[in-house]
Design a protein around this motif. Structure first.
Motif, PDB file in Angstrom:
ATOM      1  N   PHE A  86      -2.295  -2.493  -3.648  1.00 36.50           N
ATOM      2  CA  PHE A  86      -3.206  -1.636  -2.899  1.00 36.50           C
ATOM      3  C   PHE A  86      -2.598  -0.234  -2.831  1.00 36.50           C
ATOM      4  O   PHE A  86      -2.919   0.552  -1.951  1.00 36.50           O
ATOM      5  CB  PHE A  86      -3.416  -2.188  -1.480  1.00 36.50           C
ATOM      6  CG  PHE A  86      -3.926  -3.598  -1.466  1.00 36.50           C
ATOM      7  CD1 PHE A  86      -5.242  -3.866  -1.770  1.00 36.50           C
ATOM      8  CD2 PHE A  86      -3.079  -4.645  -1.163  1.00 36.50           C
ATOM      9  CE1 PHE A  86      -5.723  -5.170  -1.770  1.00 36.50           C
ATOM     10  CE2 PHE A  86      -3.544  -5.956  -1.164  1.00 36.50           C
ATOM     11  CZ  PHE A  86      -4.864  -6.219  -1.469  1.00 36.50           C
ATOM     12  N   HIS A  87      -1.753   0.060  -3.750  1.00 38.18           N
ATOM     13  CA  HIS A  87      -0.860   1.205  -3.841  1.00 38.18           C
ATOM     14  C   HIS A  87      -1.470   2.205  -4.816  1.00 38.18           C
ATOM     15  O   HIS A  87      -2.195   3.126  -4.400  1.00 38.18           O
ATOM     16  CB  HIS A  87       0.490   0.637  -4.323  1.00 38.18           C
ATOM     17  CG  HIS A  87       1.620   1.583  -4.421  1.00 38.18           C
ATOM     18  ND1 HIS A  87       2.537   1.487  -5.438  1.00 38.18           N
ATOM     19  CD2 HIS A  87       2.020   2.601  -3.655  1.00 38.18           C
ATOM     20  CE1 HIS A  87       3.470   2.409  -5.268  1.00 38.18           C
ATOM     21  NE2 HIS A  87       3.175   3.103  -4.192  1.00 38.18           N
ATOM     22  N   TYR A 117      -5.402   2.255  -4.607  1.00 38.76           N
ATOM     23  CA  TYR A 117      -5.984   3.144  -3.590  1.00 38.76           C
ATOM     24  C   TYR A 117      -5.917   4.594  -4.046  1.00 38.76           C
ATOM     25  O   TYR A 117      -6.897   5.343  -3.900  1.00 38.76           O
ATOM     26  CB  TYR A 117      -5.250   2.987  -2.253  1.00 38.76           C
ATOM     27  CG  TYR A 117      -5.737   3.980  -1.218  1.00 38.76           C
ATOM     28  CD1 TYR A 117      -6.927   3.759  -0.534  1.00 38.76           C
ATOM     29  CD2 TYR A 117      -5.032   5.157  -0.969  1.00 38.76           C
ATOM     30  CE1 TYR A 117      -7.395   4.689   0.389  1.00 38.76           C
ATOM     31  CE2 TYR A 117      -5.492   6.081  -0.053  1.00 38.76           C
ATOM     32  CZ  TYR A 117      -6.673   5.841   0.626  1.00 38.76           C
ATOM     33  OH  TYR A 117      -7.135   6.772   1.524  1.00 38.76           O
ATOM     34  N   MET A 118      -4.780   5.012  -4.576  1.00 39.03           N
ATOM     35  CA  MET A 118      -4.629   6.406  -5.000  1.00 39.03           C
ATOM     36  C   MET A 118      -5.613   6.749  -6.110  1.00 39.03           C
ATOM     37  O   MET A 118      -6.227   7.827  -6.101  1.00 39.03           O
ATOM     38  CB  MET A 118      -3.191   6.666  -5.461  1.00 39.03           C
ATOM     39  CG  MET A 118      -2.149   6.598  -4.348  1.00 39.03           C
ATOM     40  SD  MET A 118      -2.412   7.806  -3.024  1.00 39.03           S
ATOM     41  CE  MET A 118      -2.153   9.351  -3.923  1.00 39.03           C
ATOM     42  N   LYS A 138      -1.174   8.302   4.098  1.00 32.32           N
ATOM     43  CA  LYS A 138      -2.533   7.966   4.517  1.00 32.32           C
ATOM     44  C   LYS A 138      -3.024   8.957   5.573  1.00 32.32           C
ATOM     45  O   LYS A 138      -4.190   9.381   5.557  1.00 32.32           O
ATOM     46  CB  LYS A 138      -2.578   6.540   5.062  1.00 32.32           C
ATOM     47  CG  LYS A 138      -3.982   6.054   5.426  1.00 32.32           C
ATOM     48  CD  LYS A 138      -4.927   6.072   4.224  1.00 32.32           C
ATOM     49  CE  LYS A 138      -6.202   5.286   4.468  1.00 32.32           C
ATOM     50  NZ  LYS A 138      -7.017   5.804   5.573  1.00 32.32           N
ATOM     51  N   GLY A 195       0.816  -1.209   0.000  1.00 35.11           N
ATOM     52  CA  GLY A 195       0.000   0.000   0.000  1.00 35.11           C
ATOM     53  C   GLY A 195       0.852   1.262   0.000  1.00 35.11           C
ATOM     54  O   GLY A 195       1.997   1.255  -0.449  1.00 35.11           O
ATOM     55  N   TRP A 245      -8.522   5.394  -6.636  1.00 36.12           N
ATOM     56  CA  TRP A 245      -9.845   5.524  -6.017  1.00 36.12           C
ATOM     57  C   TRP A 245      -9.986   6.882  -5.343  1.00 36.12           C
ATOM     58  O   TRP A 245     -11.007   7.558  -5.484  1.00 36.12           O
ATOM     59  CB  TRP A 245     -10.048   4.411  -4.979  1.00 36.12           C
ATOM     60  CG  TRP A 245     -11.276   4.654  -4.146  1.00 36.12           C
ATOM     61  CD1 TRP A 245     -12.567   4.358  -4.468  1.00 36.12           C
ATOM     62  CD2 TRP A 245     -11.319   5.294  -2.866  1.00 36.12           C
ATOM     63  NE1 TRP A 245     -13.418   4.776  -3.453  1.00 36.12           N
ATOM     64  CE2 TRP A 245     -12.670   5.346  -2.469  1.00 36.12           C
ATOM     65  CE3 TRP A 245     -10.342   5.816  -2.015  1.00 36.12           C
ATOM     66  CZ2 TRP A 245     -13.076   5.912  -1.252  1.00 36.12           C
ATOM     67  CZ3 TRP A 245     -10.736   6.379  -0.815  1.00 36.12           C
ATOM     68  CH2 TRP A 245     -12.084   6.417  -0.451  1.00 36.12           C
ATOM     69  N   TRP A 246      -8.955   7.286  -4.622  1.00 37.23           N
ATOM     70  CA  TRP A 246      -9.023   8.558  -3.890  1.00 37.23           C
ATOM     71  C   TRP A 246      -9.095   9.752  -4.845  1.00 37.23           C
ATOM     72  O   TRP A 246      -9.873  10.683  -4.614  1.00 37.23           O
ATOM     73  CB  TRP A 246      -7.819   8.692  -2.952  1.00 37.23           C
ATOM     74  CG  TRP A 246      -7.832   9.979  -2.193  1.00 37.23           C
ATOM     75  CD1 TRP A 246      -8.663  10.328  -1.156  1.00 37.23           C
ATOM     76  CD2 TRP A 246      -6.990  11.112  -2.418  1.00 37.23           C
ATOM     77  NE1 TRP A 246      -8.391  11.596  -0.726  1.00 37.23           N
ATOM     78  CE2 TRP A 246      -7.360  12.105  -1.486  1.00 37.23           C
ATOM     79  CE3 TRP A 246      -5.958  11.372  -3.315  1.00 37.23           C
ATOM     80  CZ2 TRP A 246      -6.730  13.344  -1.422  1.00 37.23           C
ATOM     81  CZ3 TRP A 246      -5.331  12.609  -3.260  1.00 37.23           C
ATOM     82  CH2 TRP A 246      -5.727  13.579  -2.320  1.00 37.23           C
ATOM     83  N   ASP A 285      -6.232  11.320   5.165  1.00 32.48           N
ATOM     84  CA  ASP A 285      -7.319  11.268   6.144  1.00 32.48           C
ATOM     85  C   ASP A 285      -7.624  12.646   6.737  1.00 32.48           C
ATOM     86  O   ASP A 285      -8.762  12.920   7.113  1.00 32.48           O
ATOM     87  CB  ASP A 285      -6.979  10.284   7.265  1.00 32.48           C
ATOM     88  CG  ASP A 285      -7.103   8.837   6.827  1.00 32.48           C
ATOM     89  OD1 ASP A 285      -7.759   8.583   5.800  1.00 32.48           O
ATOM     90  OD2 ASP A 285      -6.544   7.960   7.506  1.00 32.48           O
TER      91      ASP A 285
END
Length: 205
Positions: free
Chosen positions: A159-160, A163-164, A108, A102, A166-167, A112
């Motif tokens: 998941f790297h 994830y980015m 992260k 990740g 998606w964000w 957040d």
């Protein structure tokens, strides 16, 4: 004037390959466009606020859970201050090494803090989540020691960048340019592979 926010998620300083790629891109970009303004944020030296109970309560108040009291307002002001710096940029440059499949925990933490309702995203029951950023571009420079896209799962999973991506979609950043140096260790010719990644970073500018 274009304002670029460079977010460095690597703690390795001059040894960081992801940071080398980002710096290469920024140098080439400044050669082409000297008027570009670059704001650098090193997540490993930044004084980021903890996303504690007061900040979480303030966030939930936007969803109708409780009301924002004085402590919540003070906490929320800290979030707004950090997030405003992000919002004011026209373009983002991220250098992101892979950690345990990740992103580094400092990145992260930053995500957040700034990913808040009314600031980076909105929510409606029927519509769901939607991004509030418009006309923004992100350039992302990924590195990993062993993982490579399409490699056997014994070398890890992504998941790297997943994830980015998606964000970016969540907050409304629709134009994302990706440059990878993956893998950096499990390769026949590491020096040549790094040189090729540097060339791709220059070309991205």
């Amino acid at each position: 004037m274009t304002k670029i926010l460079h977010i460095n998620a690597s703690p390795r300083g001059p040894k960081s390959q992801s940071a080398l790629l980002a710096d290469t891109y920024l140098s080439a970009r400044l050669q082409r466009e000297p008027a570009v303004q670059v704001d650098s944020l090193n997540l490993w030296s930044a004084d980021l606020p903890e996303f504690d109970g007061d900040k979480n309560a303030a966030k939930l108040s936007f969803f109708g859970v409780g009301e924002m009291d004085a402590a919540g307002k003070s906490a929320w002001d800290q979030v707004v201050e950090v997030t405003q710096r992000f919002i004011e940029a026209d373009e983002y440059v991220f250098n992101v090494p892979m950690w345990n499949g990740g992103i580094p925990y400092k990145l992260k933490h930053y995500i957040d803090v700034i990913t808040q309702p009314g600031l980076l995203f909105g929510f409606e029951p029927e519509r769901g989540y939607f991004g509030l950023l418009e006309n923004k571009t992100a350039h992302v420079f990924y590195s990993s020691g062993v993982y490579a896209p399409g490699a056997d799962k014994k070398y890890g999973e992504d998941f790297h960048s997943a994830y980015m991506d998606w964000w970016f979609g969540l907050v409304g950043i629709k134009t994302v340019v990706t440059t990878r140096h993956q893998p950096s260790i499990l390769t026949i010719n590491p020096d040549a592979d790094l040189e090729a990644a540097v060339a791709r970073a220059k070309a991205a500018a």
